[in-house]
Design an enzyme around this catalytic site. Structure first.
Site, PDB file in Angstrom:
ATOM      1  N   CYS A   2      -5.095  -5.992 -17.990  1.00  0.00           N
ATOM      2  CA  CYS A   2      -5.506  -6.008 -19.309  1.00  0.00           C
ATOM      3  C   CYS A   2      -6.068  -4.577 -19.778  1.00  0.00           C
ATOM      4  O   CYS A   2      -6.779  -4.163 -18.934  1.00  0.00           O
ATOM      5  CB  CYS A   2      -6.577  -6.934 -20.092  1.00  0.00           C
ATOM      6  SG  CYS A   2      -5.628  -8.661 -19.669  1.00  0.00           S
ATOM      7  N   ARG A  27      -1.105  -1.346 -19.285  1.00  0.00           N
ATOM      8  CA  ARG A  27      -1.910  -2.398 -18.255  1.00  0.00           C
ATOM      9  C   ARG A  27      -1.779  -3.682 -18.733  1.00  0.00           C
ATOM     10  O   ARG A  27      -2.051  -4.632 -18.028  1.00  0.00           O
ATOM     11  CB  ARG A  27      -3.360  -2.149 -18.619  1.00  0.00           C
ATOM     12  CG  ARG A  27      -4.031  -0.936 -18.247  1.00  0.00           C
ATOM     13  CD  ARG A  27      -5.332  -0.523 -18.513  1.00  0.00           C
ATOM     14  NE  ARG A  27      -6.198  -1.437 -17.531  1.00  0.00           N
ATOM     15  CZ  ARG A  27      -6.692  -1.345 -16.254  1.00  0.00           C
ATOM     16  NH1 ARG A  27      -6.434  -0.031 -15.986  1.00  0.00           N
ATOM     17  NH2 ARG A  27      -7.492  -1.971 -15.828  1.00  0.00           N
ATOM     18  N   TRP A  74      -2.411  -9.076 -20.502  1.00  0.00           N
ATOM     19  CA  TRP A  74      -1.664  -9.756 -19.453  1.00  0.00           C
ATOM     20  C   TRP A  74      -2.148 -10.816 -19.263  1.00  0.00           C
ATOM     21  O   TRP A  74      -3.183 -10.821 -18.639  1.00  0.00           O
ATOM     22  CB  TRP A  74      -1.402  -8.716 -18.194  1.00  0.00           C
ATOM     23  CG  TRP A  74      -0.271  -8.954 -17.500  1.00  0.00           C
ATOM     24  CD1 TRP A  74       0.971  -8.598 -17.361  1.00  0.00           C
ATOM     25  CD2 TRP A  74      -0.137  -9.724 -16.057  1.00  0.00           C
ATOM     26  NE1 TRP A  74       1.442  -9.100 -16.406  1.00  0.00           N
ATOM     27  CE2 TRP A  74       0.737  -9.744 -15.658  1.00  0.00           C
ATOM     28  CE3 TRP A  74      -1.509 -10.341 -15.602  1.00  0.00           C
ATOM     29  CZ2 TRP A  74       1.046 -10.295 -14.483  1.00  0.00           C
ATOM     30  CZ3 TRP A  74      -1.199 -10.756 -14.143  1.00  0.00           C
ATOM     31  CH2 TRP A  74      -0.061 -10.991 -13.788  1.00  0.00           C
ATOM     32  N   ASN A 100     -11.040  -8.198 -19.178  1.00  0.00           N
ATOM     33  CA  ASN A 100      -9.979  -7.926 -18.057  1.00  0.00           C
ATOM     34  C   ASN A 100     -10.411  -8.583 -16.968  1.00  0.00           C
ATOM     35  O   ASN A 100     -11.432  -8.166 -16.382  1.00  0.00           O
ATOM     36  CB  ASN A 100      -9.888  -6.287 -18.044  1.00  0.00           C
ATOM     37  CG  ASN A 100      -8.866  -5.824 -17.080  1.00  0.00           C
ATOM     38  OD1 ASN A 100      -7.947  -6.761 -16.502  1.00  0.00           O
ATOM     39  ND2 ASN A 100      -9.122  -4.722 -16.203  1.00  0.00           N
ATOM     40  N   GLY A 101      -9.420  -9.489 -16.557  1.00  0.00           N
ATOM     41  CA  GLY A 101     -10.043 -10.008 -15.162  1.00  0.00           C
ATOM     42  C   GLY A 101      -9.837 -11.490 -15.217  1.00  0.00           C
ATOM     43  O   GLY A 101      -9.256 -12.204 -16.119  1.00  0.00           O
ATOM     44  N   GLU A 481      11.966   0.509  -1.014  1.00  0.00           N
ATOM     45  CA  GLU A 481      11.594   1.120  -2.289  1.00  0.00           C
ATOM     46  C   GLU A 481      12.822   1.179  -3.297  1.00  0.00           C
ATOM     47  O   GLU A 481      12.510   0.854  -4.487  1.00  0.00           O
ATOM     48  CB  GLU A 481      10.880   2.375  -2.013  1.00  0.00           C
ATOM     49  CG  GLU A 481      10.552   3.314  -3.505  1.00  0.00           C
ATOM     50  CD  GLU A 481       9.421   2.615  -3.998  1.00  0.00           C
ATOM     51  OE1 GLU A 481       8.873   1.587  -3.686  1.00  0.00           O
ATOM     52  OE2 GLU A 481       9.037   3.100  -5.268  1.00  0.00           O
ATOM     53  N   LYS A 485      12.356  -0.769  -6.858  1.00  0.00           N
ATOM     54  CA  LYS A 485      12.744  -0.146  -8.206  1.00  0.00           C
ATOM     55  C   LYS A 485      13.846  -0.706  -9.138  1.00  0.00           C
ATOM     56  O   LYS A 485      13.434  -1.019 -10.270  1.00  0.00           O
ATOM     57  CB  LYS A 485      13.033   1.401  -7.994  1.00  0.00           C
ATOM     58  CG  LYS A 485      12.015   2.408  -7.529  1.00  0.00           C
ATOM     59  CD  LYS A 485      10.974   2.817  -8.581  1.00  0.00           C
ATOM     60  CE  LYS A 485       9.741   1.660  -8.515  1.00  0.00           C
ATOM     61  NZ  LYS A 485       8.740   1.992  -7.360  1.00  0.00           N
ATOM     62  N   GLU A 488      12.611  -4.221 -10.384  1.00  0.00           N
ATOM     63  CA  GLU A 488      11.488  -4.444 -11.200  1.00  0.00           C
ATOM     64  C   GLU A 488      11.749  -3.813 -12.687  1.00  0.00           C
ATOM     65  O   GLU A 488      11.299  -4.608 -13.506  1.00  0.00           O
ATOM     66  CB  GLU A 488      10.140  -3.628 -10.759  1.00  0.00           C
ATOM     67  CG  GLU A 488       9.801  -2.296 -10.712  1.00  0.00           C
ATOM     68  CD  GLU A 488       8.716  -2.048 -10.095  1.00  0.00           C
ATOM     69  OE1 GLU A 488       7.593  -2.713 -10.117  1.00  0.00           O
ATOM     70  OE2 GLU A 488       8.540  -0.714  -9.300  1.00  0.00           O
ATOM     71  N   HIS A 504      22.621  -9.261  11.296  1.00  0.00           N
ATOM     72  CA  HIS A 504      21.703 -10.604  11.689  1.00  0.00           C
ATOM     73  C   HIS A 504      21.658 -11.592  10.363  1.00  0.00           C
ATOM     74  O   HIS A 504      20.717 -12.430  10.263  1.00  0.00           O
ATOM     75  CB  HIS A 504      20.315 -10.396  12.152  1.00  0.00           C
ATOM     76  CG  HIS A 504      20.284  -9.664  13.564  1.00  0.00           C
ATOM     77  ND1 HIS A 504      20.837  -9.964  14.641  1.00  0.00           N
ATOM     78  CD2 HIS A 504      20.131  -8.285  13.825  1.00  0.00           C
ATOM     79  CE1 HIS A 504      20.960  -9.265  15.687  1.00  0.00           C
ATOM     80  NE2 HIS A 504      20.647  -8.238  15.197  1.00  0.00           N
ATOM     81  N   LYS A 603       0.849  -2.686 -14.721  1.00  0.00           N
ATOM     82  CA  LYS A 603       0.693  -1.187 -13.948  1.00  0.00           C
ATOM     83  C   LYS A 603      -0.453  -1.720 -12.904  1.00  0.00           C
ATOM     84  O   LYS A 603      -0.122  -1.103 -11.730  1.00  0.00           O
ATOM     85  CB  LYS A 603       0.331  -0.268 -14.619  1.00  0.00           C
ATOM     86  CG  LYS A 603      -0.137   1.383 -13.948  1.00  0.00           C
ATOM     87  CD  LYS A 603       1.443   1.536 -13.636  1.00  0.00           C
ATOM     88  CE  LYS A 603       1.515   3.006 -12.677  1.00  0.00           C
ATOM     89  NZ  LYS A 603       2.564   3.282 -12.099  1.00  0.00           N
TER      90      LYS A 603
HETATM   91  C1  AGP Z   1       5.512  -0.295  -8.252  1.00  0.00           C
HETATM   92  O1  AGP Z   1       6.419   0.141  -8.815  1.00  0.00           O
HETATM   93  C2  AGP Z   1       4.769  -1.330  -8.837  1.00  0.00           C
HETATM   94  N1  AGP Z   1       4.644  -1.554  -9.833  1.00  0.00           N
HETATM   95  C3  AGP Z   1       3.699  -1.908  -7.761  1.00  0.00           C
HETATM   96  O2  AGP Z   1       4.506  -2.498  -6.851  1.00  0.00           O
HETATM   97  C4  AGP Z   1       2.531  -1.133  -7.257  1.00  0.00           C
HETATM   98  O3  AGP Z   1       2.930  -0.064  -6.289  1.00  0.00           O
HETATM   99  C5  AGP Z   1       1.503  -2.286  -6.713  1.00  0.00           C
HETATM  100  O4  AGP Z   1       1.150  -3.020  -7.725  1.00  0.00           O
HETATM  101  C6  AGP Z   1       0.587  -1.391  -5.868  1.00  0.00           C
HETATM  102  O5  AGP Z   1      -0.401  -0.564  -6.893  1.00  0.00           O
HETATM  103  P1  AGP Z   1      -1.374   0.439  -6.621  1.00  0.00           P
HETATM  104  O6  AGP Z   1      -0.505   1.562  -5.876  1.00  0.00           O
HETATM  105  O7  AGP Z   1      -1.948   1.067  -7.741  1.00  0.00           O
HETATM  106  O8  AGP Z   1      -2.374  -0.312  -5.514  1.00  0.00           O
END
Ligand code: AGP
Length: 608
Positions: A2, A27, A74, A100-101, A481, A485, A488, A504, A603
């Site tokens: 948040c 956030r 969030w 936040n938390g 990766e 990408k 998400e 496999h 994020k």
């Molecule tokens: C990546 O595109 C993500 N949104 C997510 O996987 C991110 O890398 C992960 O939450 C780790 O975050 P950080 O690097 O801030 O620790």
């Protein structure tokens, strides 16, 4: 998770708070709210949905006052409704709080407060804190918040204002970040300095257990018992423009295109590109320390975990040390064997990911020294670690990590070289490695120039429902990766697989509807990867090959190909991932997805 922002001074608070919320929306973005204080009364506006909904609602109404707090959410406790949006108030409407938390004992607190006559109007854990402050208020908000923090458990950052003490904000931190922005006769509070840089560069980061009393002229920090704590003021060097879209349609596009500069800036000061000399002069990486380690443990989540997987190849290959890589969320809940002979390395863009942080704390508690590779200076991870190596990617706002990933890879490469040097296996960089770094920004730039072609591919592929990404060796994590990408931001199901594992199981998925992205650079695994490509081709799969050398063989096998510049194998992933980032981006744009704020994500994941 948040975003929190607060202001106390002499300007109208609302426009400043809303500007701060815009910068913090990465956030969390499922609801938002603002409370300003004027003549002893709070004006509160809240709404479900994105910040834009709140802004529309505010258009015809006023939020007077030069003191206020605001929040973008969030959801963790309670659905993202207006009733659950922050700020939350106490029974009398005299205390407002944003958070936040998670307060882990909120149910128990709520029951006790209800038994004392408090009435609740939301499903959130945050509201408990407002009532707890009300319960303990004896004329001093700072004291009331301090005593409330002793009643709650969990990871939280909280910001409180009270009409009984109008010119004062009180913030408390136990986990998620809080930064205080220092101005002249005005001060700010925010979850991230990104919200503060238009107004001030002088920032104080609260540490765990800190409670801060902030008025227009001063800041006082203590622990929950009231013992003073001294915190340094940091100067934020990047400017507000770095956190703007700069003419791009989305932050993600801007951040993808910033990679040549971000990588160059990350290398700057850490290595001489003339001589190959390394400047990572951290005592923990000196020969006398490194020779005492028998292995390296890399801990991370998400994209940073993919970077760590590549780091394993680099450190094993270059420094000949045994490396283990784990997810923060897995490591923290098993019984790992770690001791002082293990060097732990945390990899994180934000430096505040709860799972990674908890895993690092666990490893450190077992006696393992900790290096943090982080992008956010002054973050919790940076402050906890024995040594910090910063990626200088600049603020990354798009939820999908791009430039953070490539700069992490650049740092992991230098770390591997430094460990090699400290183990007396070589001095500085080899001539080839140095040349690789010199040409890296232009190699990324040339990969970026494939954008038009990738945009066209996205038009062909955008209605696919599944994707497979294959790679071997250093390119297996690149395949992971690429798949992450895509899923998400475009919500297409995608799997990354080590190419050799395809037979496999996943080969059963291959048919004329499945696009398969094959990473086939000119490396030691090329021939093997091409045989996987043949297997795809013979089952009518649609192949998109990312390669550094398009020969007749690839031309005859691939349905589509993208030719990227070749560099040394250790740096190749930094170039190879670029077309995959662009593909995910253009697919998401084609599909009308919210690129920078994909559904259900945030994020920084500061809760479990
Ligand atoms: C990546 O595109 C993500 N949104 C997510 O996987 C991110 O890398 C992960 O939450 C780790 O975050 P950080 O690097 O801030 O620790």
């Amino acid at each position: 998770m948040c975003g929190i922002v607060g202001y106390v001074g002499s300007q109208e608070a609302a426009p400043l708070l809303l500007d701060g919320l815009k910068r913090l929306e990465y956030r969390g973005y499922d609801s938002a709210g603002i409370a300003t204080l004027c003549n002893g009364h709070f004006t509160i506006h809240r709404s479900a949905g994105k910040l834009s909904t709140l802004l529309e609602r505010l258009a015809g109404s006023s939020s007077p006052g030069s003191v206020g707090i605001a929040h973008t959410r969030w959801a963790t406790h309670g659905r993202p409704t207006e009733a659950n949006a922050h700020p939350h108030t106490d029974c009398k409407g005299q205390v407002v709080a944003v958070h936040n938390g998670i307060f882990e004992n909120f149910a128990e607190r709520k029951a006790e407060l209800e038994s004392l006559g408090h009435r609740f109007t939301s499903e959130t854990d945050t509201e408990v804190f407002a009532h707890q402050v009300e319960q303990g208020f004896r004329g001093d908000l700072f004291d009331a918040v301090r005593s409330a923090t002793k009643k709650v458990t969990g990871a939280y950052a909280v910001l409180v204002s009270s009409s009984a003490e109008p010119g004062v904000l009180v913030a408390a931190r136990s986990g998620p970040p809080i930064a205080l922005g220092l101005g002249k006769n005005e001060n700010w509070v925010a979850s991230d300095p990104v919200a503060l840089v238009p107004w001030t560069r002088d920032v104080v980061f609260l540490e765990d257990g800190d409670v801060a009393r902030v008025d227009a002229k001063s800041v006082k920090i203590s622990d929950a018992e009231g013992r003073p704590r001294d915190r340094a003021t940091h100067r934020i060097l990047w400017d507000a423009v770095a956190a703007e879209k700069g003419g791009y349609r989305h932050f993600m596009a801007k951040e993808i295109h910033e990679q040549p500069t971000a990588v160059a800036e990350t290398l700057g000061g850490k290595v001489s590109l003339e001589t190959g000399e390394l400047f990572l002069d951290l005592p923990l990486l000196a020969p006398e320390r490194v020779t005492g380690f028998d292995r390296v443990l890399l801990l991370a989540c998400g994209t940073s975990w993919h970077a760590a997987l590549i780091g394993k190849f680099l450190i094993e290959g270059m420094a000949r040390m045994s490396v283990e890589v784990d997810y923060g969320s897995e490591f923290r809940y098993r019984s790992p064997v770690v001791d002082g002979r293990t060097l732990t390395v945390g990899v994180s863009q934000s430096g505040e990911t709860a799972d990674t942080m908890a895993a690092l704390t666990e490893a450190r508690g077992a006696g393992s020294p900790l290096v943090a590779i982080v992008n956010v200076a002054g973050s919790q991870m940076a402050r906890t670690a024995d040594a910090v190596i910063e990626t200088h990617a600049g603020p990354e706002i798009g939820v999908a990590s791009t430039k953070a990933f490539t700069t992490q890879l650049a740092v992991l490469f230098l770390l591997a070289a430094k460990l090699r040097e400290s183990r007396a296996l070589g001095r500085g960089l080899t001539a080839q490695e140095r040349a690789g770094l010199v040409h890296l920004p232009s190699a990324i730039q040339r990969a970026l120039s494939l954008e038009r072609k990738i945009e066209n591919l996205a038009r062909d592929f955008h209605s696919a429902t599944n994707f497979l990404f294959l790679g071997r060796g250093l390119h297996y994590p690149v395949a992971l990766e690429g798949a992450l990408k895509l899923k998400e931001i475009s919500y297409i199901h995608a799997e990354g697989y080590p190419a050799g594992e395809m037979k496999h199981g996943p080969i059963a998925l291959v048919d004329e509807n499945l696009p398969v992205v094959v990473l086939a650079p000119n490396d030691a695994w090329r021939e093997k990867t091409l045989s996987n490509l043949r297997e795809v081709k013979s089952r009518d799969g649609i192949s998109l090959v990312v390669t550094t050398r398009e020969d007749e063989e690839i031309a005859s096998l691939a349905d589509h190909s993208l030719v990227i510049p070749e560099t040394i194998p250790e740096l190749q992933p930094i170039v190879s991932v670029v077309p995959l980032q662009l593909l995910a981006y253009h697919m998401a744009v084609r599909r009308g997805c919210d690129v920078d704020q994909p559904r259900n994500l945030a994020k920084s994941v500061t809760v479990e």
